[in-house]
Design an enzyme around this catalytic site. Structure first.
Site, PDB file in Angstrom:
ATOM      1  N   GLU A   1       0.809  -1.219   0.000  1.00 15.53           N
ATOM      2  CA  GLU A   1       0.000   0.000   0.000  1.00 15.53           C
ATOM      3  C   GLU A   1       0.842   1.269   0.000  1.00 15.53           C
ATOM      4  O   GLU A   1       0.379   2.312  -0.448  1.00 15.53           O
ATOM      5  CB  GLU A   1      -0.959   0.007   1.198  1.00 15.53           C
ATOM      6  CG  GLU A   1      -1.996   1.092   1.128  1.00 15.53           C
ATOM      7  CD  GLU A   1      -3.218   0.813   1.963  1.00 15.53           C
ATOM      8  OE1 GLU A   1      -3.824   1.786   2.430  1.00 15.53           O
ATOM      9  OE2 GLU A   1      -3.581  -0.356   2.171  1.00 15.53           O
TER      10      GLU A   1
ATOM     11  N   ASP B   1      -4.310  -2.944   3.003  1.00 22.34           N
ATOM     12  CA  ASP B   1      -5.018  -3.206   4.255  1.00 22.34           C
ATOM     13  C   ASP B   1      -6.255  -4.062   4.009  1.00 22.34           C
ATOM     14  O   ASP B   1      -6.947  -3.904   2.995  1.00 22.34           O
ATOM     15  CB  ASP B   1      -5.447  -1.891   4.924  1.00 22.34           C
ATOM     16  CG  ASP B   1      -4.294  -1.209   5.631  1.00 22.34           C
ATOM     17  OD1 ASP B   1      -3.261  -1.869   5.867  1.00 22.34           O
ATOM     18  OD2 ASP B   1      -4.424  -0.010   5.963  1.00 22.34           O
TER      19      ASP B   1
ATOM     20  N   TYR C   1      -3.918  -4.088  13.445  1.00 26.89           N
ATOM     21  CA  TYR C   1      -4.638  -3.171  12.564  1.00 26.89           C
ATOM     22  C   TYR C   1      -5.592  -2.287  13.371  1.00 26.89           C
ATOM     23  O   TYR C   1      -6.446  -2.793  14.107  1.00 26.89           O
ATOM     24  CB  TYR C   1      -5.415  -3.981  11.535  1.00 26.89           C
ATOM     25  CG  TYR C   1      -6.223  -3.168  10.564  1.00 26.89           C
ATOM     26  CD1 TYR C   1      -5.602  -2.418   9.580  1.00 26.89           C
ATOM     27  CD2 TYR C   1      -7.614  -3.155  10.638  1.00 26.89           C
ATOM     28  CE1 TYR C   1      -6.350  -1.669   8.678  1.00 26.89           C
ATOM     29  CE2 TYR C   1      -8.366  -2.409   9.740  1.00 26.89           C
ATOM     30  CZ  TYR C   1      -7.730  -1.675   8.769  1.00 26.89           C
ATOM     31  OH  TYR C   1      -8.461  -0.932   7.895  1.00 26.89           O
TER      32      TYR C   1
END
Length: 587
Positions: A11, A110, A315
């Protein structure tokens, strides 16, 4: 080049470097490429930079055309000019090393709808450019922590066949298109007759309405606000007060002069067990960080994201506060002995409970926010604030594994034998710290119970104290985020950013620890409530949000059709109302 070469799309560059390192390879930052060998395969890692593409209607006539309402099918993906270098790197890697085959491309963004869309739109773009075959065949790494163990496990699952989820991407794309169809036409319409840009948003504007509504409630309460008096009695044993609100000041002063002694009529004691709170999800972390660290929800999220990218916590954009059955607490506790020995010393003092305290919420993808147990010099690498937030997350996790606290709650009731006026004193004593030892911020303020008995008469010095009825409190940023979640406004990932936008766009300003609307913000809500109340209602936004969440659970083709249905519903609602804003001036 070997047919076994796989291309991993990370990402952002720092995360691409991390993945390359876990695979034992070397990251070349200037070229945005990393090379590694792992278990007989060659891997090439390249990087995005969040969204490198945007969805925009291909025939948009521009800002001066507020009555343009495109259909969902008219939206197409196009590059963001400032991020073209990342697209070039991805195109090169996929063409050169994956041979344009989607089954040799691994998306490592993610694991949430927004992350799915970031990867999916790149696959769609590559297909459009003739550089990739079927996007649905691309593989997917799904992980909740940037640790070597989690990344390699996710890679193994991708190699065994874990695929991208188009339905999850369509869910996020529905929000993107709905936000455009609501925000762009209305912003264009309202800005034409006003000074400057009048920004409105599908979630932003109903959230602003909450702040304006609370300010109105405060103004109404001020009109009805009355003073009252309470009596405070100082005795050799303790200070007591009346619970009754006395409206007549002369009566209060007369009683204060008259009362000279109090008789203890009741002494109550109750020992209670206080269980620890559940583990953090994002909203709870933002509230705790606001209360304890005095930082905004956006600052808390940004700091938590840095900790996540460093592999120090799991996360953060999760709604989950329930541990999965497979969570290995013993292994994590062993790692925390080295990663955070100070917190572990307090945990040993607290004592470990038999079963962790767990919440009820689960987002289907991630565990609660916990430390990973990785050992790094957090303060040196990321700064003091990051260390404080890491400490908060670690201690909240350990609290859920700690024994209940035990608290003695006491209350003394006394009365004046002559007038019958009733006084009380109450407090708490912590008899066993339990989880308070490791998470001290929730420990109650202690007040020792005085030694008195029923029937005892206490000499008293009494005074009348003037007080005001409290006003409804203004929202703090973290409390507003919690209210948004309760009402179904926005997502875990977007709420903090929406609150920040209210400040950035001059719709709200700080007032003490809370926020209040500016005249610009009040006027915008006044206009929309008067002209188009449907579009500023919480109910419409919540209903649309629920429908978009359901998209990710459908098969891909049905998900795409549902996305079009939901966004058309938004288009119809906005188009129906927008004509009512002709010649309206906000400011």
């Amino acid at each position: 080049m070997s047919k076994e070469t796989m291309v991993i799309l990370a990402e952002k560059p720092s995360l691409a470097a991390t993945i390359t390192g876990f695979l034992g390879g070397k990251w070349r930052g200037r070229r945005l490429l990393g090379y590694a060998h792992y278990r007989g395969r060659r891997f090439v890692v390249t990087s995005l930079s969040g969204h490198v593409l945007e969805w925009w209607p291909k025939n948009d006539p521009g800002f001066n055309h507020p009555d343009y309402f495109p259909d969902p099918e008219e939206f197409e993906v196009r590059p963001l000019e400032e991020k073209r270098k990342f697209l070039r790197a991805v195109e090169y890697a996929v063409s050169r090393y994956a041979g344009g085959r989607a089954d040799r491309v691994i998306v490592a963004t993610d694991n949430d709808p927004e992350g799915e869309l970031i990867g999916w739109e790149v696959l769609v773009w590559l297909r459009k450019r003739g550089k990739l075959d079927e996007p649905e065949r691309a593989r997917r790494m799904r992980f909740s922590a940037y640790t070597k163990r989690d990344i390699l496990r996710a890679l193994e699952e991708a190699l065994r066949g874990e695929r991208v989820n188009p339905s999850m991407a369509y869910s996020a794309l529905a929000r993107t298109i709905a936000d455009w169809l609501y925000g762009i036409p209305l912003t264009r319409k309202l800005s034409q007759g006003s000074d400057g840009i009048i920004s409105v948003g599908r979630v932003q504007t109903p959230t602003l309405k909450l702040v304006v509504k609370r300010e109105r409630e405060r103004e109404e309460a001020k009109k009805k606000r009355r003073h009252y008096w309470v009596l405070v009695a100082d005795t050799p044993a303790c200070r007591l007060r009346t619970e009754e609100k006395i409206r007549d000041p002369e009566k209060a002063r007369r009683l204060a002069r008259r009362i000279r002694e109090l008789e203890v009529v009741r002494v109550e004691r109750e020992r209670k067990r206080v269980p620890p709170p559940p583990p953090f999800n994002l909203t709870d972390l933002q509230r705790a960080a606001g209360k304890i660290l005095k930082i905004s929800p956006k600052k808390a999220l940004d700091t938590a994201q840095r900790l996540y990218e460093e592999g120090l916590i799991t996360y953060p954009r999760t709604a989950t506060n329930r541990y999965p059955p497979t969570f290995n607490h013993d292994a994590l506790l062993r790692k925390l002995e080295r990663a955070h020995p100070g917190a572990m010393a307090d945990f040993r003092r607290a004592g470990r409970r038999g079963k962790p305290v767990s919440g009820k919420e689960y987002d289907g993808a991630h565990p609660p926010i916990t430390p990973t147990g990785e050992r790094k010099r957090v303060k040196d690498r990321l700064g003091t604030l990051a260390w404080k937030l890491y400490d908060l997350v670690t201690r909240r996790y350990l609290a859920t594994l700690s024994r209940d606290a035990e608290v003695l709650e006491w209350k003394i009731v006394a009365r004046d034998p002559d007038t019958g006026t009733r006084f009380v004193a109450e407090g708490k004593e912590v008899k066993f710290e339990g989880w308070y030892a490791v998470y001290p911020w929730e420990k109650p303020k202690e007040r020792r119970m005085p030694s008195v008995r029923e029937g005892q008469v206490l000499r008293a010095r009494v005074r009348a104290v003037k007080r005001k009825e409290p006003l409804p409190p203004r929202y703090s940023q973290s409390r507003l985020v919690a209210k948004m979640k309760k009402l179904g406004l926005g997502t875990e990932s977007t709420r903090a950013e929406i609150v920040k936008k209210l400040f950035d766009r001059g719709y709200v300003k700080r007032s003490g620890r809370g926020m209040r609307p500016t005249r610009r913000g009040e006027r915008l809500i006044e206009v929309m409530e008067e002209k188009i109340p449907e579009l500023v209602s919480v109910e419409l936004t919540r209903r649309i949000e629920q429908k978009m969440e359901e998209i990710s659970e459908l098969p891909p083709e049905k998900a795409r059709k549902r996305m079009e249905e939901v966004t058309r519903e938004v288009k119809r609602a906005v188009r129906r109302n927008a004509k009512k804003l002709d010649e309206v001036r906000v400011v």
